[in-house]
Design a protein around this motif. Structure first.
Motif, PDB file in Angstrom:
ATOM      1  N   GLU A 236       0.848  -1.192   0.000  1.00  0.00           N
ATOM      2  CA  GLU A 236       0.000   0.000   0.000  1.00  0.00           C
ATOM      3  C   GLU A 236       0.883   1.240   0.000  1.00  0.00           C
ATOM      4  O   GLU A 236       1.866   1.328   0.723  1.00  0.00           O
ATOM      5  CB  GLU A 236      -0.912   0.007   1.224  1.00  0.00           C
ATOM      6  N   GLY A 237       0.552   2.193  -0.844  1.00  0.00           N
ATOM      7  CA  GLY A 237       1.334   3.409  -0.960  1.00  0.00           C
ATOM      8  C   GLY A 237       2.258   3.409  -2.161  1.00  0.00           C
ATOM      9  O   GLY A 237       2.784   4.449  -2.548  1.00  0.00           O
ATOM     10  N   GLN A 238       2.482   2.213  -2.768  1.00  0.00           N
ATOM     11  CA  GLN A 238       3.341   2.143  -3.947  1.00  0.00           C
ATOM     12  C   GLN A 238       2.674   1.408  -5.102  1.00  0.00           C
ATOM     13  O   GLN A 238       3.299   1.148  -6.118  1.00  0.00           O
ATOM     14  CB  GLN A 238       4.672   1.449  -3.599  1.00  0.00           C
ATOM     15  N   ARG A 239       1.389   1.083  -4.927  1.00  0.00           N
ATOM     16  CA  ARG A 239       0.712   0.273  -5.950  1.00  0.00           C
ATOM     17  C   ARG A 239       0.580   1.014  -7.271  1.00  0.00           C
ATOM     18  O   ARG A 239       0.884   0.470  -8.329  1.00  0.00           O
ATOM     19  CB  ARG A 239      -0.665  -0.169  -5.425  1.00  0.00           C
ATOM     20  N   ALA A 266      -3.138  -8.098 -11.991  1.00  0.00           N
ATOM     21  CA  ALA A 266      -2.168  -7.984 -10.905  1.00  0.00           C
ATOM     22  C   ALA A 266      -2.481  -6.784 -10.022  1.00  0.00           C
ATOM     23  O   ALA A 266      -2.394  -6.860  -8.791  1.00  0.00           O
ATOM     24  CB  ALA A 266      -0.759  -7.868 -11.488  1.00  0.00           C
ATOM     25  N   ALA A 267      -2.866  -5.668 -10.650  1.00  0.00           N
ATOM     26  CA  ALA A 267      -3.198  -4.471  -9.885  1.00  0.00           C
ATOM     27  C   ALA A 267      -4.416  -4.697  -9.003  1.00  0.00           C
ATOM     28  O   ALA A 267      -4.457  -4.264  -7.838  1.00  0.00           O
ATOM     29  CB  ALA A 267      -3.436  -3.301 -10.840  1.00  0.00           C
ATOM     30  N   LEU A 268      -5.429  -5.389  -9.539  1.00  0.00           N
ATOM     31  CA  LEU A 268      -6.620  -5.692  -8.743  1.00  0.00           C
ATOM     32  C   LEU A 268      -6.254  -6.586  -7.564  1.00  0.00           C
ATOM     33  O   LEU A 268      -6.813  -6.448  -6.465  1.00  0.00           O
ATOM     34  CB  LEU A 268      -7.679  -6.367  -9.615  1.00  0.00           C
ATOM     35  N   GLU A 274     -10.583  -1.333 -10.222  1.00  0.00           N
ATOM     36  CA  GLU A 274     -10.414  -1.456 -11.670  1.00  0.00           C
ATOM     37  C   GLU A 274     -10.302  -0.083 -12.322  1.00  0.00           C
ATOM     38  O   GLU A 274      -9.514   0.113 -13.254  1.00  0.00           O
ATOM     39  CB  GLU A 274     -11.590  -2.236 -12.275  1.00  0.00           C
ATOM     40  N   ARG A 275     -11.063   0.868 -11.817  1.00  0.00           N
ATOM     41  CA  ARG A 275     -11.023   2.224 -12.392  1.00  0.00           C
ATOM     42  C   ARG A 275      -9.642   2.843 -12.198  1.00  0.00           C
ATOM     43  O   ARG A 275      -9.072   3.429 -13.141  1.00  0.00           O
ATOM     44  CB  ARG A 275     -12.086   3.096 -11.726  1.00  0.00           C
ATOM     45  N   GLU A 276      -9.072   2.717 -10.982  1.00  0.00           N
ATOM     46  CA  GLU A 276      -7.737   3.264 -10.728  1.00  0.00           C
ATOM     47  C   GLU A 276      -6.699   2.599 -11.619  1.00  0.00           C
ATOM     48  O   GLU A 276      -5.835   3.273 -12.203  1.00  0.00           O
ATOM     49  CB  GLU A 276      -7.356   3.043  -9.253  1.00  0.00           C
ATOM     50  N   ALA A 277      -6.772   1.272 -11.704  1.00  0.00           N
ATOM     51  CA  ALA A 277      -5.768   0.534 -12.471  1.00  0.00           C
ATOM     52  C   ALA A 277      -5.848   0.882 -13.954  1.00  0.00           C
ATOM     53  O   ALA A 277      -4.815   1.109 -14.600  1.00  0.00           O
ATOM     54  CB  ALA A 277      -5.963  -0.967 -12.266  1.00  0.00           C
TER      55      ALA A 277
END
Length: 292
Positions: A236-239, A266-268, A274-277
């Motif tokens: 968390e903080g670097q994703r 991988a991001a999920l 999903e929107r952020e990724a």
């Protein structure tokens, strides 16, 4: 001297309110360029939680850049609580500008402007016309803007000697501020400009990848498995930063479109929505000259 100080305080507040009208969040600064208000937790015991864990949630002033605001009423309250303030700081990384400051210092024996020109030649970017603030020592602050979905970290001398970066959690001394060494002023011909977008090639330099969880494991660039593992290892903080870096490398290596789905998965898995990724991967595509 008292009259000069009163004038400096009045001018600092006026400049801070003017900056806030442009959407720049501000805090009062002392003559030392440090936040004028001390932490309300400075005498509190470190248990059960360290004072540094509070970013203003307590409702009191004195949390540095976390006090920054564009609200005129709150700004007046901040300056009223710090009547000794003779300057103001502009918080970086906040909407709507997501400001990035490139601080070109003038330390003895350092030509930071030449170092920036060399970086620009090597990485094929140019600094567009933008706001430039001249420091009392003759240095310069270049104002740039970054994408809203990425947090540019602060750094000192990492790009080159004499070049410091002010990003998320940092601040720039605002023009019109008076310090022990003199007054900060806007360079002629730049006061009317809006902060320019950070060139993509420079932005990639400002977002170094965090250390891999397994530094001895070389990425398999052919299939992108190393990039996927790099994203999966994010904490968390670097994703977002890891995903952005991996997506940039994928597009630069010609495998971006094929890795969109695996990188998204991988991001999920790391906890991004999903929107952020998708927004982060699209930013990487645009910044590397590809269609998202």
């Amino acid at each position: 001297m008292a009259t000069i100080d009163r004038q400096a305080r009045t001018l600092a507040l006026a400049h801070a309110l003017s900056a806030a009208e442009r959407g720049l969040a501000v805090i009062p600064l002392s003559r030392t360029k440090l936040p004028a208000l001390r932490s309300p937790h400075r005498d509190a015991p470190s248990t059960p939680a360290p004072a540094s864990a509070c970013h203003g949630e307590c409702g009191l002033f004195g949390h540095g850049v976390y006090d920054a605001s564009t609200d005129p009423a709150r700004i007046r309250e901040l300056f009223a609580a710090a009547p000794w303030a003779t300057g103001y700081g502009i918080a970086c990384g906040l909407p709507p500008h997501h400001l990035i400051g490139v601080d070109l210092d003038t330390k003895a024996g350092t030509d930071s402007s030449a170092a920036l020109r060399e970086l620009a030649l090597r990485h094929l970017f140019t600094i567009p016309p933008t706001v430039v603030v001249v420091t009392p020592s003759g240095g310069r602050h270049l104002w740039l803007t970054g994408p809203p979905d990425l947090a540019v970290p602060n750094s000192a001398g990492r790009l080159a000697p004499g070049i410091d970066i002010r990003g998320a959690g940092g601040y720039l001394v605002g023009p019109g501020s008076r310090t022990d060494h003199g007054v900060y002023s806007t360079a002629p011909g730049t006061a009317h400009l809006a902060p320019a977008a950070c060139p993509p090639a420079l932005l990639r330099l400002l977002l170094p990848p965090p250390r891999a969880a397994h530094p001895g494991r070389a990425p398999d660039s052919g299939h992108g498995q190393g990039l996927i593992q790099f994203v999966l290892a994010a904490h968390e903080g670097q994703r977002n930063t890891r995903l952005f870096w991996a997506a940039c490398r994928a597009y630069e290596n010609g495998i971006g479109p094929a890795l969109v789905a695996p990188l998204l998965a991988a991001a999920l898995d790391t906890g991004l929505t999903e929107r952020e990724a998708r927004a982060t991967i699209a930013s990487a595509a645009r910044l590397t000259g590809h269609r998202p």
